[in-house]
Design an enzyme around this catalytic site. Structure first.
Site, mmCIF file in Angstrom:
data_model
loop_
_atom_site.group_PDB
_atom_site.id
_atom_site.type_symbol
_atom_site.label_atom_id
_atom_site.label_comp_id
_atom_site.label_asym_id
_atom_site.label_seq_id
_atom_site.Cartn_x
_atom_site.Cartn_y
_atom_site.Cartn_z
ATOM 1 N N ASP A 136 14.617 4.517 -11.457
ATOM 2 C CA ASP A 136 13.363 4.844 -12.128
ATOM 3 C C ASP A 136 12.150 4.611 -11.232
ATOM 4 O O ASP A 136 12.260 4.020 -10.152
ATOM 5 C CB ASP A 136 13.224 4.045 -13.436
ATOM 6 N N ASP B 231 14.574 -6.157 -24.341
ATOM 7 C CA ASP B 231 14.791 -5.289 -25.504
ATOM 8 C C ASP B 231 16.051 -4.436 -25.359
ATOM 9 O O ASP B 231 16.288 -3.534 -26.146
ATOM 10 C CB ASP B 231 13.556 -4.398 -25.740
ATOM 11 N N HIS C 236 16.817 -2.492 -22.702
ATOM 12 C CA HIS C 236 16.716 -1.249 -21.933
ATOM 13 C C HIS C 236 17.520 -1.332 -20.633
ATOM 14 O O HIS C 236 17.685 -2.403 -20.058
ATOM 15 C CB HIS C 236 15.254 -0.837 -21.683
ATOM 16 N N GLU D 192 14.184 2.856 -23.133
ATOM 17 C CA GLU D 192 13.777 1.864 -24.127
ATOM 18 C C GLU D 192 14.544 2.080 -25.435
ATOM 19 O O GLU D 192 15.152 3.136 -25.637
ATOM 20 C CB GLU D 192 12.267 2.003 -24.377
HETATM 21 C C1 F6R Z 1 14.177 -1.358 -12.997
HETATM 22 C C2 F6R Z 1 15.020 -1.230 -14.173
HETATM 23 C C3 F6R Z 1 14.796 -2.096 -15.369
HETATM 24 C C4 F6R Z 1 14.975 -3.579 -15.039
HETATM 25 C C5 F6R Z 1 14.706 -4.433 -16.278
HETATM 26 C C6 F6R Z 1 14.850 -5.901 -15.994
HETATM 27 O O1 F6R Z 1 14.562 -0.432 -12.016
HETATM 28 O O2 F6R Z 1 15.873 -0.396 -14.181
HETATM 29 O O3 F6R Z 1 15.701 -1.731 -16.379
HETATM 30 O O4 F6R Z 1 16.269 -3.784 -14.574
HETATM 31 O O5 F6R Z 1 13.424 -4.163 -16.752
HETATM 32 O O6 F6R Z 1 13.851 -6.301 -15.117
HETATM 33 P P1 F6R Z 1 13.891 -7.722 -14.406
HETATM 34 O O7 F6R Z 1 15.050 -7.689 -13.491
HETATM 35 O O8 F6R Z 1 12.591 -7.807 -13.645
HETATM 36 O O9 F6R Z 1 14.033 -8.737 -15.492
#
Ligand code: F6R
Length: 262
Positions: free
Chosen positions: A67, A149, A151, A156
């Site tokens: 992403d 959440d 995701h 989301e």
């Molecule tokens: C980012 C991504 C997100 C993160 C998630 C957790 O490329 O795909 O799904 O993996 O937001 O983020 P952290 O690792 O910062 O807790």
């Protein structure tokens, strides 16, 4: 699903790096799906160490990132483009032409908010990204973090479990969590992102989901033991034939059953 509980963040990172290394030894032109955020930082550090100290060779590896934020120029310090270069790519011998990161500049937040979306351009770009993945034979290992959440990528809650690469609006909880990278100011966190879909992620041959810390415990409990639901998009990995979940003890603290420990 294989769930492996390890002691802490460091052990999670090292085990994930060891797994990727073993796969690279079998297939030097491995196609890796990559995530950003805090979770994979230790994994990337360990891969860099393996490259520098043990000559782990990335010259044939191909990468696809999950992403990218919309509304940040590529050279913005918090763009995922900058993140990947600073934390991995510039430290290893991967050719630039092998790196794929969704282009968050193909549309602006203003265009999204005005409703004057260049739909054809966006669709063409997303299709191109998916076709590139196919061109390389699909993703061999997709590294995933998880949001509180539930995701994965920026899919989301409420995301279609069959979704493909597209634009998503970030939830406030995600923007609040990511504000730590933007001087603690949620208003500086982009509202939109371009992300691989849940369906795109599910096509990877192996999923490697990592989670560390107590704030991920509920999301991990749902992902491993909850029902499959778009309320927690990560729960879809229960349907994947080869999903590996490496979690540290705090992230595993709400799991009810016994799992492998390493
Ligand atoms: C980012 C991504 C997100 C993160 C998630 C957790 O490329 O795909 O799904 O993996 O937001 O983020 P952290 O690792 O910062 O807790």
């Amino acid at each position: 699903m294989r769930v492996i509980i390890v002691k802490d963040y460091d052990a999670m990172s090292k085990l994930a790096a060891k797994f990727i290394r073993e796969q690279m030894e079998v297939k030097p032109n491995l196609v890796l799906g990559l995530a950003t955020g805090s979770t994979p930082l230790g994994l990337y550090k360990e891969l860099i160490r393996m490259h520098k100290e043990e000559h782990l060779d990335f010259s044939k590896v191909v990468t696809f990132n999950l992403d990218e934020y919309i509304g940040l120029p590529k050279d913005h310090p918090e763009s995922y483009y900058s993140f990947m270069w600073d934390n991995l790519f510039k430290h290893i011998n991967i050719p630039e032409s092998h790196i794929h990161i969704p282009d968050g500049t193909i549309v602006t937040p203003e265009e999204i908010e005005s409703g004057r979306l260049p739909i054809r351009k966006i669709e063409a770009y997303c299709e191109w990204y998916e076709n590139e993945i196919k061109k390389y034979g699909g993703i061999d290992i997709q590294v995933l973090g998880i949001g509180r959440d539930g995701h994965i990528g920026f899919n989301e809650p409420g995301s279609s479990l069959g979704s493909r690469t597209r634009i998503k609006t970030l939830l406030e909880v995600t923007r609040r969590d990511n504000a730590r990278f933007f001087d603690g100011d949620i208003n500086k966190v982009p509202k939109y992102a371009l992300t691989m879909g849940v369906g795109t992620i599910m096509e990877a041959k192996t999923l490697l989901l990592l989670a560390s810390g107590e704030n991920k415990a509920e999301a991990i409990k749902m992902t491993v033991e909850g029902p499959v639901t778009a309320r927690y998009p990560a729960t879809i990995i229960q349907l994947h034939p080869k999903a590996i979940v490496i979690v540290d003890e705090p992230a595993a603290s709400q799991l009810e059953y016994e799992y492998e420990r390493a």
